[in-house]
Motif scaffolding. Structure first.
Motif, PDB file in Angstrom:
ATOM      1  N   GLU A   1      -0.472   1.223  -5.466  1.00  0.00           N
ATOM      2  CA  GLU A   1       0.580   0.213  -5.577  1.00  0.00           C
ATOM      3  C   GLU A   1       1.329   0.380  -6.900  1.00  0.00           C
ATOM      4  OE1 GLU A   1       3.073  -2.472  -4.532  1.00  0.00           O
ATOM      5  OE2 GLU A   1       1.282  -2.454  -3.264  1.00  0.00           O
ATOM      6  N   PRO A   2       2.615   0.744  -6.844  1.00  0.00           N
ATOM      7  CA  PRO A   2       3.378   0.885  -8.089  1.00  0.00           C
ATOM      8  C   PRO A   2       3.766  -0.475  -8.658  1.00  0.00           C
ATOM      9  CG  PRO A   2       4.782   1.332  -6.199  1.00  0.00           C
ATOM     10  CD  PRO A   2       3.399   1.135  -5.659  1.00  0.00           C
ATOM     11  N   PRO A   3       3.761  -0.616  -9.988  1.00  0.00           N
ATOM     12  CA  PRO A   3       4.193  -1.876 -10.598  1.00  0.00           C
ATOM     13  C   PRO A   3       5.710  -2.005 -10.616  1.00  0.00           C
ATOM     14  CG  PRO A   3       3.565  -0.321 -12.303  1.00  0.00           C
ATOM     15  CD  PRO A   3       3.274   0.348 -10.991  1.00  0.00           C
ATOM     16  N   ARG A   4       6.411  -0.873 -10.694  1.00  0.00           N
ATOM     17  CA  ARG A   4       7.869  -0.842 -10.669  1.00  0.00           C
ATOM     18  C   ARG A   4       8.294   0.550 -10.222  1.00  0.00           C
ATOM     19  NH1 ARG A   4       6.030  -0.462 -15.717  1.00  0.00           N
ATOM     20  NH2 ARG A   4       6.882   1.116 -17.140  1.00  0.00           N
TER      21      ARG A   4
ATOM     22  N   LEU B   1       1.227   4.663   1.046  1.00  0.00           N
ATOM     23  CA  LEU B   1       0.510   4.616  -0.226  1.00  0.00           C
ATOM     24  C   LEU B   1      -0.348   3.361  -0.315  1.00  0.00           C
ATOM     25  CD1 LEU B   1       3.355   5.847  -2.590  1.00  0.00           C
ATOM     26  CD2 LEU B   1       1.265   7.081  -2.035  1.00  0.00           C
ATOM     27  N   ARG B   2       0.203   2.249   0.126  1.00  0.00           N
ATOM     28  CA  ARG B   2      -0.557   0.997   0.072  1.00  0.00           C
ATOM     29  C   ARG B   2      -1.793   1.062   0.960  1.00  0.00           C
ATOM     30  NH1 ARG B   2       5.108  -2.341  -0.015  1.00  0.00           N
ATOM     31  NH2 ARG B   2       5.185  -2.663  -2.286  1.00  0.00           N
ATOM     32  N   GLU B   3      -1.690   1.795   2.045  1.00  0.00           N
ATOM     33  CA  GLU B   3      -2.840   1.977   2.928  1.00  0.00           C
ATOM     34  C   GLU B   3      -3.987   2.655   2.193  1.00  0.00           C
ATOM     35  OE1 GLU B   3      -2.788   3.020   7.534  1.00  0.00           O
ATOM     36  OE2 GLU B   3      -2.567   4.823   6.315  1.00  0.00           O
TER      37      GLU B   3
ATOM     38  N   VAL C   1       6.422  10.517  -7.302  1.00  0.00           N
ATOM     39  CA  VAL C   1       5.453  10.417  -6.211  1.00  0.00           C
ATOM     40  C   VAL C   1       6.169  10.638  -4.883  1.00  0.00           C
ATOM     41  CG1 VAL C   1       3.725   8.959  -5.086  1.00  0.00           C
ATOM     42  CG2 VAL C   1       4.121   8.729  -7.550  1.00  0.00           C
ATOM     43  N   ASP C   2       5.508  11.361  -3.991  1.00  0.00           N
ATOM     44  CA  ASP C   2       6.046  11.569  -2.649  1.00  0.00           C
ATOM     45  C   ASP C   2       4.875  11.619  -1.668  1.00  0.00           C
ATOM     46  OD1 ASP C   2       8.126  12.010  -0.757  1.00  0.00           O
ATOM     47  OD2 ASP C   2       7.684  14.146  -0.754  1.00  0.00           O
ATOM     48  N   VAL C   3       5.182  11.379  -0.416  1.00  0.00           N
ATOM     49  CA  VAL C   3       4.159  11.361   0.629  1.00  0.00           C
ATOM     50  C   VAL C   3       4.634  12.197   1.803  1.00  0.00           C
ATOM     51  CG1 VAL C   3       2.935   9.915   2.299  1.00  0.00           C
ATOM     52  CG2 VAL C   3       3.301   9.076  -0.023  1.00  0.00           C
TER      53      VAL C   3
ATOM     54  N   ARG D   1      -0.080   7.315   8.429  1.00  0.00           N
ATOM     55  CA  ARG D   1      -0.893   7.535   7.244  1.00  0.00           C
ATOM     56  C   ARG D   1      -0.402   8.748   6.464  1.00  0.00           C
ATOM     57  NH1 ARG D   1      -5.851   9.340  10.846  1.00  0.00           N
ATOM     58  NH2 ARG D   1      -5.844   7.087  11.115  1.00  0.00           N
ATOM     59  N   ALA D   2      -0.756   8.778   5.201  1.00  0.00           N
ATOM     60  CA  ALA D   2      -0.406   9.899   4.341  1.00  0.00           C
ATOM     61  C   ALA D   2      -1.346  11.070   4.599  1.00  0.00           C
ATOM     62  CB  ALA D   2      -0.502   9.481   2.880  1.00  0.00           C
ATOM     63  N   TYR D   3      -0.784  12.239   4.783  1.00  0.00           N
ATOM     64  CA  TYR D   3      -1.588  13.455   4.934  1.00  0.00           C
ATOM     65  C   TYR D   3      -1.495  14.349   3.700  1.00  0.00           C
ATOM     66  CZ  TYR D   3      -2.724  12.426   9.752  1.00  0.00           C
ATOM     67  OH  TYR D   3      -3.232  11.835  10.884  1.00  0.00           O
ATOM     68  N   LEU D   4      -0.593  14.014   2.789  1.00  0.00           N
ATOM     69  CA  LEU D   4      -0.515  14.686   1.494  1.00  0.00           C
ATOM     70  C   LEU D   4       0.216  13.741   0.551  1.00  0.00           C
ATOM     71  CD1 LEU D   4      -1.340  17.520   0.324  1.00  0.00           C
ATOM     72  CD2 LEU D   4       1.088  18.101   0.449  1.00  0.00           C
TER      73      LEU D   4
END
Length: 398
Positions: free
Chosen positions: A96-99, A90-92, A29-31, A42-45
């Motif tokens: 939310e990743p578990p690990r 991402l949280r916004e 995952v990347d932002v 904020r994330a735009y992609l």
């Protein structure tokens, strides 16, 4: 050339999530944000890759609800490069990743000299990535194809890098070190807002007097409010140096403010009324800020020999010992133990210096168990030895 699918609507999101759910193994995952261009972070992609599914580029400007993506990949390990930068965005969006597995942090623990994504991919996989658009304005729409390809490359190889680094961590007996570090990143709480964020104005040290500081505060707040409203990075409206120049020039009219050549920026003249009103507000404020505010910041180490000679001896004894231990472990000293943690325990050590008490002091500052295990005894021994060390034997470097 990376193959990717751009997801811009609920139908595409559902299809992508089905594919990702059917994939195997960890999820990269990347932002992409627009730091330096927009006020928000904020994330735009959002880029996602999973083996057996492929690369998907999600557009948060057209997708409101990301819960299907969370459901599709939420139970898996998420692989990031520099996770702390991406997690807030991402949280916004409810992701939310578990690990996690952080390839940048893993590379640091392994002692890699270069830890940027391109360098780590090249060193582990022998693949060279083009990094031409890392500083682009990702709020741009439509996004150029070359930018999208760049974004896809950021995740296409990340799981392979993760596997290579995980093997290297195991070979060096650092798997548990990495696990604790990754968990610490995941659990780290956001820093509380600064009490006086305006004091971070670059060049504020040149402003003299509480009334002038009140003007600087009012200008900063006016810029902050306008930047938030327009979603534009504050410095792109009026740079810090321009605000400080206006404070120092002390203009007596709106026209005089407009005549200050150092008062620059795209909004310096178009919003002239806003800035002049802020100056007037600051001059009329009944609440003048103090010249300095209390801080728990420690003095610079070069001042310790005069301010706290015992702490100076402790730091000068412990610092090379911790550096030596980091060298033995093959990692940067700051990843073994941050300089701030060492300075704080040296400045204010436990009354009874043992590995256990030093370890407890480090734990209070947020040191992980593995860091304490590797450094507490080394620091305690150094502190005890420093008591009998003559002043002229201490290392003069600070």
């Amino acid at each position: 050339m990376v193959e990717y699918i751009v997801i811009e609507d609920a139908e595409g999101l559902a299809s992508a999530c089905d594919a990702l759910a059917d994939g195997t193994g960890p999820v990269a995952v990347d932002v992409e944000r627009a730091s330096g261009f927009r006020y928000s972070q904020r994330a735009y992609l959002i880029q996602v890759f999973r083996r057996g599914a492929g690369v998907f580029l999600f557009d948060p400007s057209t997708i409101e609800d990301f819960s299907p993506l969370q459901a599709a990949i939420g139970d898996e390990e998420w692989v990031f490069h520099a996770a702390s930068q991406d997690l807030p965005s991402l949280r916004e969006r409810g992701l939310e990743p578990p690990r996690i597995f952080d390839t940048e942090l893993g590379a640091r623990l392994l002692g890699h000299e270069r830890v940027g994504l391109g360098a780590v991919v090249e060193e582990t996989l022998g693949i060279t990535l083009a990094k031409a658009h890392s500083a682009a304005d990702w709020s741009t729409r439509p996004l150029p194809a070359s930018w999208l390809e760049y974004a896809g490359l950021d995740v296409e190889h990340l799981v392979d890098v993760r596997d290579a680094l995980a093997a290297e961590l195991a070979e060096q007996d650092k798997t548990e070190f990495a696990r604790q570090e990754f968990q610490a990143v995941l659990e780290r709480q956001p820093k509380p807002p600064r009490e006086d964020p305006w004091r971070r104005l670059s060049g504020l040290h040149a402003v003299r007097g509480r009334r002038s500081l009140a003007v600087a505060r009012a200008l900063w707040q006016a810029r902050e409010d306008y930047a938030r409203d327009q979603d534009i990075a504050p410095g792109r409206l009026v740079p810090d140096r321009a605000l400080v120049a206006a404070v120092i020039a002390d203009p007596q009219s709106k026209q005089a403010l407009a005549g200050i050549k150092e008062f620059t920026g795209r909004a310096s003249r178009t919003q002239l009324d806003r800035w002049w009103n802020a100056i007037v507000e600051g001059r009329q404020s009944g609440e003048l800020p103090p010249d300095r505010v209390p801080s728990d910041t420690l003095p610079p180490p070069r001042a310790w020999v005069d301010r706290n000679p015992d702490a100076d001896r402790r730091l000068k004894a412990a610092r090379p010992a911790v550096e030596e231990r980091a060298g033995e472990l093959g990692m940067p000293t700051e990843n073994l133990l941050t300089p701030e943690m060492l300075r704080r325990v040296a400045w204010n050590p436990p009354a009874d210096i043992t590995a256990e008490t030093v370890g407890a002091a480090l734990a209070e500052q947020g040191a992980r168990p593995w860091q304490i295990e590797q450094t507490a005894q080394v620091i305690a021994d150094s502190f005890v030895a420093s008591v009998n060390e003559p002043d002229d034997a201490a290392d003069p470097a600070s």
